[in-house]
Design a protein around this motif. Structure first.
Motif, PDB file in Angstrom:
ATOM      1  N   PHE A 157       0.852  -1.182   0.000  1.00  0.00           N
ATOM      2  CA  PHE A 157       0.000   0.000   0.000  1.00  0.00           C
ATOM      3  C   PHE A 157       0.888   1.232   0.000  1.00  0.00           C
ATOM      4  N   PRO A 158       1.066   1.896  -1.125  1.00  0.00           N
ATOM      5  CA  PRO A 158       1.986   3.050  -1.197  1.00  0.00           C
ATOM      6  C   PRO A 158       1.606   4.198  -0.285  1.00  0.00           C
ATOM      7  N   LEU A 159       0.330   4.317   0.050  1.00  0.00           N
ATOM      8  CA  LEU A 159      -0.104   5.424   0.900  1.00  0.00           C
ATOM      9  C   LEU A 159       0.315   5.261   2.353  1.00  0.00           C
ATOM     10  N   VAL A 160       0.794   4.100   2.726  1.00  0.00           N
ATOM     11  CA  VAL A 160       1.213   3.883   4.109  1.00  0.00           C
ATOM     12  C   VAL A 160       2.608   4.476   4.301  1.00  0.00           C
ATOM     13  N   GLU A 161       2.692   5.531   5.085  1.00  0.00           N
ATOM     14  CA  GLU A 161       3.990   6.138   5.380  1.00  0.00           C
ATOM     15  C   GLU A 161       4.664   5.448   6.556  1.00  0.00           C
ATOM     16  N   ARG A 176      -2.074   0.914  13.648  1.00  0.00           N
ATOM     17  CA  ARG A 176      -2.271   2.358  13.483  1.00  0.00           C
ATOM     18  C   ARG A 176      -1.472   2.817  12.266  1.00  0.00           C
ATOM     19  N   ILE A 177      -2.195   3.353  11.284  1.00  0.00           N
ATOM     20  CA  ILE A 177      -1.598   3.745  10.010  1.00  0.00           C
ATOM     21  C   ILE A 177      -1.411   5.254   9.959  1.00  0.00           C
ATOM     22  N   VAL A 178      -0.256   5.682   9.493  1.00  0.00           N
ATOM     23  CA  VAL A 178      -0.019   7.088   9.153  1.00  0.00           C
ATOM     24  C   VAL A 178       0.123   7.141   7.641  1.00  0.00           C
ATOM     25  N   GLU A 179      -0.829   7.800   6.994  1.00  0.00           N
ATOM     26  CA  GLU A 179      -0.834   7.843   5.529  1.00  0.00           C
ATOM     27  C   GLU A 179       0.093   8.939   5.003  1.00  0.00           C
ATOM     28  N   ARG A 180       0.574   8.714   3.814  1.00  0.00           N
ATOM     29  CA  ARG A 180       1.350   9.743   3.129  1.00  0.00           C
ATOM     30  C   ARG A 180       0.418  10.859   2.663  1.00  0.00           C
ATOM     31  N   THR A 181       0.946  12.073   2.723  1.00  0.00           N
ATOM     32  CA  THR A 181       0.162  13.229   2.299  1.00  0.00           C
ATOM     33  C   THR A 181       0.574  13.626   0.890  1.00  0.00           C
ATOM     34  N   PRO A 182      -0.308  13.512  -0.088  1.00  0.00           N
ATOM     35  CA  PRO A 182       0.051  13.937  -1.451  1.00  0.00           C
ATOM     36  C   PRO A 182       0.270  15.442  -1.508  1.00  0.00           C
ATOM     37  N   THR A 193       1.041  11.447 -12.270  1.00  0.00           N
ATOM     38  CA  THR A 193       1.506  10.629 -11.145  1.00  0.00           C
ATOM     39  C   THR A 193       1.376  11.420  -9.851  1.00  0.00           C
ATOM     40  N   LEU A 194       0.635  10.869  -8.912  1.00  0.00           N
ATOM     41  CA  LEU A 194       0.444  11.500  -7.611  1.00  0.00           C
ATOM     42  C   LEU A 194       1.636  11.154  -6.715  1.00  0.00           C
ATOM     43  N   VAL A 201       5.830   7.699  -5.297  1.00  0.00           N
ATOM     44  CA  VAL A 201       4.684   7.603  -6.197  1.00  0.00           C
ATOM     45  C   VAL A 201       3.544   6.909  -5.476  1.00  0.00           C
ATOM     46  N   LEU A 202       2.400   7.561  -5.453  1.00  0.00           N
ATOM     47  CA  LEU A 202       1.232   7.005  -4.791  1.00  0.00           C
ATOM     48  C   LEU A 202       0.268   6.367  -5.771  1.00  0.00           C
ATOM     49  N   SER A 203       0.121   6.979  -6.919  1.00  0.00           N
ATOM     50  CA  SER A 203      -0.761   6.411  -7.950  1.00  0.00           C
ATOM     51  C   SER A 203      -0.496   7.138  -9.265  1.00  0.00           C
ATOM     52  N   THR A 204      -0.948   6.530 -10.341  1.00  0.00           N
ATOM     53  CA  THR A 204      -0.833   7.137 -11.674  1.00  0.00           C
ATOM     54  C   THR A 204      -2.168   6.992 -12.388  1.00  0.00           C
ATOM     55  N   THR A 205      -2.672   8.118 -12.897  1.00  0.00           N
ATOM     56  CA  THR A 205      -3.959   8.133 -13.598  1.00  0.00           C
ATOM     57  C   THR A 205      -3.797   8.856 -14.938  1.00  0.00           C
TER      58      THR A 205
END
Length: 307
Positions: A157-161, A176-182, A193-194, A201-205
């Motif tokens: 999960f790339p959003l997991v910092e 307890r998850i700390v998410e990455r802030t785009p 690419t976000l 890189v968090l995602s690509t659309t």
């Protein structure tokens, strides 16, 4: 006391006086005491036979044993407090060892096995998907949860910092998850690419996601200019962050923001003192909204400028 005559009497002199009676002699008319002969020691005793000698040795041995018993009794009497304290400390030590062994045995037993995985702290991630990725820990004792296995599951999960694990007996594992802030999107041949402030890189659309500014940074995501722009975006309050549509920087000291459809510019400068610059920008925007302003200059937070 009668004085003795200095010289014996000479012939023809007066007859000698009768000699003095001995001091211990009985007086006249008294009868002398009878003399009782004393027996000689052991004169009439029989000789010691072998049986009598054996009896004497046994008596000595019994007396010695009784003396030792009496000595031990005295020692016990005088050391009763010391022995009592020793028994108390030994009892405390045994109780502590039993408690530690019992606790360790219970912690590593199925009595405290994981039955439920709870994921908290997510806003962009699907908590159910994260919990499903960690279902391999179900059935594992809480004290034996494999950190490396949890890390391998969350790295997908790339959003997991970052994350922390919390065991909540008897059967709950809290993640307890700390998410990455785009901080924005970077346009690439593959699409938009976000990325976060570290360039992850968090995602690509194929199209730019709504609410994310487009980043135009010289040197790419690994440059100092990109790191400065990321720090600036993260320091913006939500009210201003939602109005930013683009961020540009050619060096770490010339970060520039573009606001909304009006295209108003914000000359930010370096990422230093970003919190102060954000407060000054908020005051300037309240005084002169973006639709009436072409540029805000907060490079020096002591003197904000409106153009």
């Amino acid at each position: 006391m009668r004085r003795p005559s200095p010289l014996p009497p000479t012939p023809g002199s007066h007859p000698a006086e009768p000699p003095l009676a001995p001091r211990d002699a009985p007086a006249r008319g008294e009868r002398p005491a009878d003399v009782v002969p004393l027996p000689l020691p052991f004169a009439d005793e029989p000789s010691i036979e072998p049986d009598a000698a054996d009896t004497g040795l046994r008596d000595v041995w019994r007396a010695s044993r009784a003396r030792r018993r009496a000595l031990r009794a005295e020692v016990r009497r005088f050391t009763v407090r010391q022995r009592r304290r020793r028994r108390i400390w030994v009892g405390v030590a045994i109780a502590f060892v039993v408690m530690v062994l019992g606790t360790a045995g219970a912690a590593y037993s199925p009595l405290f096995a994981v039955e439920r995985v709870d994921v908290v702290g997510t806003s962009q991630l699907d908590a159910a998907a994260v919990a499903d990725a960690l279902k391999g820990q179900v059935g594992t004792p809480l004290a034996m949860v494999d950190d490396s296995a949890v890390k391998a599951a969350l790295v997908r999960f790339p959003l997991v910092e970052s994350y922390t694990l919390e065991a909540r007996p008897p059967h709950d594992l809290i993640v307890r998850i700390v998410e990455r802030t785009p901080v924005g999107v970077v346009q690439t041949p593959a699409g938009f690419t976000l990325v976060d402030a570290a360039g992850v890189v968090l995602s690509t659309t194929p199209t730019a996601p709504a609410g994310q500014p487009v980043l135009d940074i010289s040197g790419g995501t690994q440059s100092d200019a990109f790191r400065a722009a990321g720090r600036v975006v993260r320091a913006l309050p939500d009210g201003i962050r939602s109005q930013v549509t683009a961020v540009s920087a050619s060096t770490p000291d010339d970060v520039t923001l573009t606001l909304g459809a009006t295209g108003s510019k914000v000359a930010w400068g370096s990422a230093d003192r970003s919190a102060e610059k954000a407060r000054v920008l908020d005051l300037l925007m309240q005084k002169s909204p973006p639709d009436r302003t072409k540029e805000y200059d907060v490079t020096s937070p002591e003197a904000g400028v409106i153009r």
